[in-house]
Design an enzyme around this catalytic site. Structure first.
Site, mmCIF file in Angstrom:
data_model
loop_
_atom_site.group_PDB
_atom_site.id
_atom_site.type_symbol
_atom_site.label_atom_id
_atom_site.label_comp_id
_atom_site.label_asym_id
_atom_site.label_seq_id
_atom_site.Cartn_x
_atom_site.Cartn_y
_atom_site.Cartn_z
ATOM 1 N N MET A 31 66.697 -56.009 -49.633
ATOM 2 C CA MET A 31 66.327 -55.267 -48.121
ATOM 3 C C MET A 31 65.897 -56.327 -47.963
ATOM 4 S SD MET A 31 65.405 -51.326 -48.906
ATOM 5 C CE MET A 31 64.250 -51.320 -50.124
ATOM 6 N N GLY A 32 65.655 -58.084 -48.571
ATOM 7 C CA GLY A 32 64.951 -58.790 -47.979
ATOM 8 C C GLY A 32 63.341 -58.737 -48.803
ATOM 9 N N HIS A 38 66.687 -61.543 -57.038
ATOM 10 C CA HIS A 38 67.362 -61.818 -56.014
ATOM 11 C C HIS A 38 68.447 -62.836 -56.339
ATOM 12 C CE1 HIS A 38 65.081 -59.193 -53.220
ATOM 13 N NE2 HIS A 38 65.773 -58.619 -53.791
ATOM 14 N N GLN A 62 66.664 -44.036 -47.276
ATOM 15 C CA GLN A 62 65.989 -44.173 -48.621
ATOM 16 C C GLN A 62 64.397 -44.288 -48.277
ATOM 17 O OE1 GLN A 62 68.186 -48.402 -49.757
ATOM 18 N NE2 GLN A 62 66.373 -48.483 -50.967
ATOM 19 N N GLY A 148 70.394 -55.042 -60.774
ATOM 20 C CA GLY A 148 69.475 -55.771 -61.273
ATOM 21 C C GLY A 148 69.245 -54.190 -62.105
ATOM 22 N N VAL A 177 64.061 -60.306 -64.176
ATOM 23 C CA VAL A 177 63.193 -61.491 -63.682
ATOM 24 C C VAL A 177 61.755 -61.218 -63.830
ATOM 25 C CG1 VAL A 177 63.656 -63.306 -62.729
ATOM 26 C CG2 VAL A 177 65.792 -62.057 -62.448
ATOM 27 N N ARG A 188 57.400 -56.148 -53.572
ATOM 28 C CA ARG A 188 56.719 -55.275 -53.009
ATOM 29 C C ARG A 188 55.239 -55.465 -53.997
ATOM 30 N NH1 ARG A 188 57.051 -49.534 -51.504
ATOM 31 N NH2 ARG A 188 59.105 -48.951 -52.432
HETATM 32 O O1 PAF Z 1 67.733 -52.434 -54.697
HETATM 33 C C1 PAF Z 1 66.973 -52.434 -53.217
HETATM 34 O O2 PAF Z 1 67.108 -53.128 -52.923
HETATM 35 C C2 PAF Z 1 67.404 -51.168 -52.485
HETATM 36 O O3 PAF Z 1 67.908 -50.379 -53.317
HETATM 37 C C3 PAF Z 1 69.744 -51.324 -51.571
HETATM 38 C C4 PAF Z 1 70.446 -51.438 -53.318
HETATM 39 C C5 PAF Z 1 69.911 -53.068 -51.470
HETATM 40 C C6 PAF Z 1 69.986 -50.894 -50.812
HETATM 41 O O4 PAF Z 1 69.403 -50.522 -50.328
#
Ligand code: PAF
Length: 280
Positions: A31-32, A38, A62, A148, A177, A188
Site C-alpha cells: 500500500m506504498g 517491503h 480493507q 511479510g 524486519v 504506520r
Molecule cells: O499488507 C498490506 O500492505 C496489504 O494488506 C496488502 C497485502 C498490500 C493488500 O492491500
C-alpha cells in the site's frame, strides 16, 4: 534495466505480455510508503530471478474506518525512487476506479479465521485484503507472491485462500524486519508522535521476556503480559493473544512453546500497531 511504471490495466498488460515466455513474475503487493520490510520482499523476489512487480494501492475495501483510510501515509515520489534504486522491474499504481469500477459487488470471504485477532473489531477487513490480493493475482499472473510475517494473520489467510480456491501462485513469506530497537517496520510508524514512537520501541522488550517465562496456562501468560504492558504505559491494547502459528487456534495450555506465537495490536495516540513474536 529501467523500472517500468504502469498506471493503467492496459499498460500493465502490454508490459507483462512483452515478457519472455519463460520469465516468471514475482509479485510484491504493497500500500506504498515503502520501507525496508517491503524491500526484504523485493530482495527475495530479485534473488530468485523473478520479474519483480511491486503494486502500490491503498485498498479502500480493507479499511472499515474512513479516517484511517484518509490518514494512511502516502509518498509516491519517494516510493518510486526507492523502488528504482532497488531494481524493481515494474511498479503498478492503479487508480481506485480501475480496481473497483462503478457497481462493484464481488468479494472473497473466508469464514473461520477472519473474525479473530485483527478481524474482531475490523469487520470485513480480511475480505477486503483477500479480494484485492486475488484481483492482483488475476491481473499480474505471478508465479510467486511475497508477504511479510508481521501481518501474520493476513499471510495465514492468503495461504488458506490459495489452497481453498486452487490458485496456482506460490506464497513466499519473509520474516519481520525490525529497526535497531526491535520495532517492527510498518508504514504506520510514520504517523507516531515522538512519545508514542519511544513507547512503540519498547513493545519487543516486554515480549523478549516471554522466552524465560514458564507458564502452564495460556491465559496466565496473556494476563501477565497485559499487566506488564499496562504498567509501562500501554493503555489501549486491542488484543493480546497466544495462538498456534500453524492453525491460529487458541490453546488452553502451553505445551510446545516452539509452535506458539503471541499476537498483539495496540493503539498509541490513535495509531494502531500490530506485531507477533514466537514464544521460543
Ligand atoms: O499488507 C498490506 O500492505 C496489504 O494488506 C496488502 C497485502 C498490500 C493488500 O492491500
Amino acid at each position: 534495466m529501467q523500472t517500468i511504471i504502469a498506471r493503467s490495466l492496459p499498460n500493465l498488460k502490454k508490459n507483462l505480455n512483452n515478457l519472455k515466455k519463460n520469465k516468471k513474475v514475482g509479485l510484491v503487493p504493497t500500500m506504498g510508503c515503502i520501507h525496508d520490510g517491503h524491500l526484504a520482499l523485493v530482495e527475495k523476489s530479485k534473488k530468485l530471478k523473478y520479474f519483480t512487480v511491486v503494486t502500490i494501492f491503498v485498498n479502500p475495501a480493507q479499511f472499515n474506518n474512513t479516517n484511517d483510510l484518509k490518514s494512511y501515509p502516502s509518498q509516491e515520489k519517494k516510493d518510486l525512487e526507492i523502488l528504482k534504486n532497488n531494481n524493481v522491474d515494474l511498479v503498478f499504481i492503479p487508480k481506485v476506479q480501475q480496481i473497483y469500477s462503478a457497481g462493484y459487488s464481488t468479494y472473497v470471504k473466508e469464514i473461520n479465521y477472519s473474525d479473530i485477532l485483527c478481524g474482531r473489531l475490523r469487520k470485513n477487513h480480511f475480505s477486503g485484503v483477500l479480494t484485492i490480493v486475488l484481483k492482483l493475482f488475476l491481473i499480474t499472473k505471478p508465479y510467486a507472491a511475497f508477504f511479510g510475517e508481521k501481518d501474520f494473520q493476513q499471510l495465514f489467510l492468503i495461504k488458506k485462500m490459495v489452497k481453498d480456491l486452487n490458485v496456482s501462485v506460490k506464497i513466499i513469506s519473509v520474516p519481520t524486519v525490525r529497526d535497531n530497537n526491535g520495532l517492527a517496520l510498518s508504514s504506520r510508524n510514520k504517523l507516531l508522535n515522538p512519545k508514542s514512537l519511544k513507547l512503540a520501541k519498547k513493545i519487543n522488550v516486554h515480549f523478549r521476556k516471554i522466552r524465560h517465562l514458564h507458564y502452564k496456562l495460556t491465559r496466565d501468560l496473556e494476563s501477565y503480559l497485559q499487566k506488564e504492558l499496562k504498567k509501562n504505559g500501554f493503555n489501549d491494547i486491542e488484543y493480546l493473544e497466544v495462538r498456534e502459528s500453524a492453525t491460529l487456534e487458541h490453546p488452553v495450555t502451553i505445551k510446545d512453546k516452539k509452535s506458539l506465537r503471541v499476537f498483539i495490536a495496540v493503539n498509541l495516540s490513535g495509531v494502531r500497531l500490530i506485531d507477533n513474536y514466537k514464544l521460543k
